[in-house]
Design an enzyme around this catalytic site. Structure first.
Site, mmCIF file in Angstrom:
data_model
loop_
_atom_site.group_PDB
_atom_site.id
_atom_site.type_symbol
_atom_site.label_atom_id
_atom_site.label_comp_id
_atom_site.label_asym_id
_atom_site.label_seq_id
_atom_site.Cartn_x
_atom_site.Cartn_y
_atom_site.Cartn_z
ATOM 1 C CG ASP A 279 17.108 3.193 15.659
ATOM 2 O OD1 ASP A 279 17.720 2.638 16.598
ATOM 3 O OD2 ASP A 279 17.647 3.994 14.872
ATOM 4 C CG ASP B 274 22.271 2.346 16.524
ATOM 5 O OD1 ASP B 274 21.291 1.958 17.191
ATOM 6 O OD2 ASP B 274 22.319 3.452 15.935
ATOM 7 C CG ASP C 216 -2.221 -0.821 0.881
ATOM 8 O OD1 ASP C 216 -2.596 -0.908 -0.302
ATOM 9 O OD2 ASP C 216 -2.832 -1.353 1.824
ATOM 10 C CE1 TYR D 217 -10.276 -3.977 5.539
ATOM 11 C CE2 TYR D 217 -9.357 -4.573 3.421
ATOM 12 C CZ TYR D 217 -10.076 -4.900 4.544
ATOM 13 O OH TYR D 217 -10.589 -6.159 4.679
ATOM 14 C CG HIS E 199 -5.457 -7.275 6.439
ATOM 15 N ND1 HIS E 199 -5.679 -6.123 5.729
ATOM 16 C CD2 HIS E 199 -6.659 -7.879 6.539
ATOM 17 C CE1 HIS E 199 -6.969 -6.039 5.410
ATOM 18 N NE2 HIS E 199 -7.588 -7.097 5.890
ATOM 19 C CG ASP F 237 19.233 4.272 20.059
ATOM 20 O OD1 ASP F 237 19.478 3.245 19.402
ATOM 21 O OD2 ASP F 237 19.356 5.423 19.586
HETATM 22 CU CU CU Z 1 -9.479 -7.527 5.402
#
Ligand code: CU
Length: 821
Positions: A572, A721, A426, A514, A565, A574
């Site tokens: 990220d 990291d 999407d 949706y 779906h 830290d």
């Molecule tokens: Cu659905």
């Protein structure tokens, strides 16, 4: 005699007179009584009116007194809400309207870009989107943590170069934003740029181009459409056909030609569940809509190679004719969103419960930085990736540098080729551009504060403001965060508890049929949750027996096809800095002997234990959920331990995991390799910004962003990291209660990030929201109990300022705040 007669006559006269007088008197009396009665009645009415008037005055006086005595909620503390656009945006702030305009103005002045802003065509050069480029992380951290000067702000501009031969999609970096003076084609080390034009993101201009195809369809098979469906695409008044486009991936077609399957449908509220049995396979390659053409057509389940072939066979009687009727559009039409069905509930006209903040909002907003209790973070709407939060701190310590949406996919299946090849990735629609108005009292509570976002898309000069595209509110969940009641005296007699009040930042992306609700939720116990929930219309097809293993028939001729779906988020983390480790706590079976204390009996007992397992490399760290190997996932900095030498960690937990069962690396699965894992952990790289791209819907044959490459180099992830790529999903086999809309319960997918031996105790112990009950005199229960609350009780009553009609009035006066008009 005469006298006598006279006397009698006189007497008679007298009597007559008397009678007359009496009559008159009676009449007068009657009249007078009537008058009195009328007068009395009038007096009574007057009195009643007076009483009503007096009561009214007294009541209104009371109301005045009440209004004077009972303040509006929130007045006690002046709320600190500045949702304005700053003159000098901070490091995480989205591009301001001034910056967007400056970028546009600069690019327009560059002759070789050949940019156009109006009357755009497929062969124009035009801007598809402008986004802020977050500077390299090390520069951002140097600014945030070491007081270095902020890095220059830059913009990423995607330009559709329909004017070039061959046409391409180009990605530029434009800088500096205060006064742009340079534009450079971005030189990515790991992705190509420019990208083939056929991989382009959706724009309004393309839809205009497709409408050219629909003119041809009307010309060639208009009579068939009218006879079969009672509707056409053009000049159709109230009985029009429309189409739902599915871009067919290059991974399926095997070449880079841009093609779509169009599911034709009746244009009513709402067309995705009013399909007709006509499917068109269209070639929309290149920049000349007059060359767009239908390459295959499926009419009533019968395949033909062209419209002409269908037309000929229709005339000769070589196809079975379809007959569908244009739906009667009224409030009872199953697909519309008017109230209907059972008698109205509640039976009385009573309004829904409302939220009140008696002492005002308990969070602060400064532009796009939000503070709540111990939390502080920034929120932004990335043009291509959608909602993100940055520099998420609890009690001053950064926990996450970024948490944000990456991709939303929906993979359909069915006998019809439209479903088979409907593999929506999407972000082709640029998520940030699809975050639209939230409705107070429905999408967010009445107390919410709204933030707007701005986008530049095709065919417009300057940016367009999306009013109320984020809402921020504190939610009293009505559920205890924690509690314990100890009612026995001999165990101490006490109660302690606290309701789970949390802050939510919400946006809703409207992706055609949706709607995806995305929440960032901040609990007072140091837990941050990221949630995605789906609702909206399903995408339906015409039912026939071949579809019965792919979906139920849920309305006349309507099938709701099975689909998967899938969602991907970037986290990220830290934890105590950027040098982090990923460990799993592997829960295992262990057999222990009870013989030592069971009188020498050699009893073997099975129980569970956990082993710590350090994940050393990226491939070592990919996580596919396995019921047989339960585990916890923790992230920590090895240099920070508790006084018991335990790592001060954050734990990551997923709910809404869903196995993608398509074979790996085959066809369109190649577009969503992130979905192979519930979590993948990579070493941070400025070149691995996103797991997916806006080209994902088309580029499966050769993905522009290939997530598998992020893992393939199998880098060391110990004391590095770390970035987590989290996938969730759900299978959806639509049922009749998905009509008209799919509902949210059961569709909440969450990523939970919780402190894990990070604090010595639950940090919410500092909250004023808790309640403690204890004995006044522990040794003497009869002396009664005391309730402790942790605030000086303000005036306990206040009047909510909220009126439903405020929103109604706003959108009536400013319709663009909700709908495109
Ligand atoms: Cu659905």
């Amino acid at each position: 005699m005469e006298n006598c007669a006279n006397i009698i006559h006189d007497y008679y006269l007298l009597i007559s007179f008397q009678i007359e007088v009496k009559k008159k008197m009676d009449e007068n009396l009657r009249k007078s009584v009537t008058r009195w009665r009328l007068a009395s009645a009038a007096l009574v009415v007057l009195c009643a009116l007076l009483i009503i008037l007096v009561i009214g005055i007294v009541m209104s006086k009371n109301r005045e007194i009440q209004a004077k005595d009972v303040p509006s909620c929130g007045l006690r503390f002046k709320s600190n809400m500045d949702t304005s656009e700053p003159e000098h945006p901070d490091i995480f702030h989205d591009l301001t309207s001034r910056e967007m305009k400056a970028v546009q103005n600069y690019l327009i002045s560059v002759p070789e870009l050949n940019l156009e802003l109006s009357n755009l065509r497929m062969n124009s050069s035009y801007i598809a989107g402008i986004d802020y480029i977050l500077p390299p992380k090390k520069d951002v951290l140097a600014y945030l943590d070491d007081s270095r000067s902020p890095p220059a702000r830059k913009a990423k501009v995607i330009i559709l170069r329909g004017d070039l031969n061959p046409p391409v999609v180009e990605e530029y970096v434009v800088a500096p934003l205060s006064n742009p003076s340079s534009h450079t084609l971005i030189d990515y080390p790991n992705r190509r740029n420019p990208v083939a034009f056929s991989m382009r993101p959706f724009t309004g201009i393309e839809f205009k181009g497709i409408s050219e195809v629909m003119k041809k369809v009307d010309e060639q098979i208009g009579d068939i459409l009218r006879e079969s469906y009672g509707a056409t695409f053009n000049d159709c008044g109230d009985t029009c056909l429309y189409y739902l486009p599915n871009i067919v991936s290059s991974a399926i077609t095997g070449d880079f030609t841009r093609r779509m399957w169009l599911q034709v449908a009746y244009l009513v509220e709402y067309y995705t569940i009013h399909p007709v049995d006509l499917l068109l396979y269209v070639n929309v390659d290149g920049t000349d809509p007059s060359q767009f053409r239908v390459e295959k057509v499926v009419y009533g389940g019968q395949y033909r190679n062209s419209l002409a072939e269908l037309a000929a066979d229709y005339v000769s009687g070589d196809v079975v004719k379809s007959k569908m009727t244009f739906p009667t559009v009224d409030k009872n039409l199953f697909s519309t969103l008017h109230r209907r069905g059972f008698p109205a509930s509640p039976t009385e006209e009573q309004r829904q419960p409302q939220f009140v903040e008696p002492d005002g909002a308990r969070y602060r907003i400064k532009h796009r930085q939000i503070e709540y209790m111990n939390w502080r973070f920034h929120v932004r709407m990335a043009t291509y990736n959608g909602p993100q939060i940055h520099d998420v701190r609890f009690a001053g310590k950064r926990i996450a540098y970024e948490i944000g949406l990456q991709e939303i996919a929906a993979f359909y299946a069915g006998d019809a080729p439209t479903f088979r090849m409907a593999n929506y990735i999407d972000s082709v629609a640029s998520f940030g551009q699809q975050a639209r108005a939230l409705v107070p009292g429905v999408d967010c509570p009445e107390t919410a504060t709204y933030l707007s976002t701005r986008q530049v898309s095709d065919n417009q000069e300057g940016s367009v403001k999306s009013e109320r595209s984020f809402c921020v509110f504190e939610l009293n969940t009505g559920y205890p965060l924690r509690r314990h009641l100890q009612y026995y005296h001999f165990r101490g007699s006490f109660y302690g508890g606290m309701v789970d009040n949390c802050l939510i930042v919400r946006t809703i992306l409207c992706l055609n049929n949706y709607d995806y609700i995305i929440d960032f939720i901040f609990h007072q116990s140091g837990i941050v949750e990221t949630k995605i929930v789906s609702t909206g219309y399903i995408f339906g097809g015409v039912y026939n027996d071949q579809e019965k293993n792919y979906g139920f028939q849920i309305a006349d001729q309507l099938v709701g096809n099975i689909h998967h779906h899938l969602f991907n988020f970037k986290v990220d983390l830290d934890v105590m800095g950027t040098s982090n480790r990923y460990e799993t706590l592997d829960i295992k079976l262990v057999n222990v002997s009870n013989s030592k204390w069971l009188n020498g009996l050699n009893t073997i007992q099975s129980q569970i234990k956990f082993d710590r397992s350090l994940k050393k490399t990226e491939l070592d760290a990919v996580y596919k959920y396995n019921f047989d190997t339960p585990k916890e996932h923790i992230f920590h900095n090895d240099a920070f331990k508790t006084r018991f030498n335990v790592p001060r960690a954050y734990k990551v937990q997923l709910s809404g995991m869903s196995k993608q069962i398509l074979p790996e690396d085959k066809l369109n699965e190649r577009s969503i390799p992130w979905a192979r894992y519930q979590m993948a952990v990579t070493k941070y790289s400025d070149n691995e910004v996103s797991s997916s791209s806006i080209y994902g819907n088309s580029d499966g044959l050769q993905p522009v962003v290939n997530f598998t490459q992020y893992l393939a180099d199998d880098e060391n992830i110990v004391d590095e990291d770390l970035v987590l790529w989290m996938s969730m999903g759900m299978y959806h086999i639509p049922h009749s209660e998905d009509l008209p809309l799919t509902q949210t319960p059961g569709k909440h997918m969450t990523i939970l990030i919780s402190p894990y031996n990070y604090f010595p105790e639950d940090p919410s112990m500092s909250s004023r929201d808790q309640v403690r009950v204890q004995l006044k005199e522990p040794s003497n229960p009869k002396a009664g109990v005391r309730v402790d609350r942790y605030f000086n009780k303000p005036n306990t009553a206040c009047v909510s300022n909220y009126k439903e009609t405020d929103f109604d009035k706003d959108v009536e006066e400013n319709p663009r705040n909700i709908l495109d008009v």
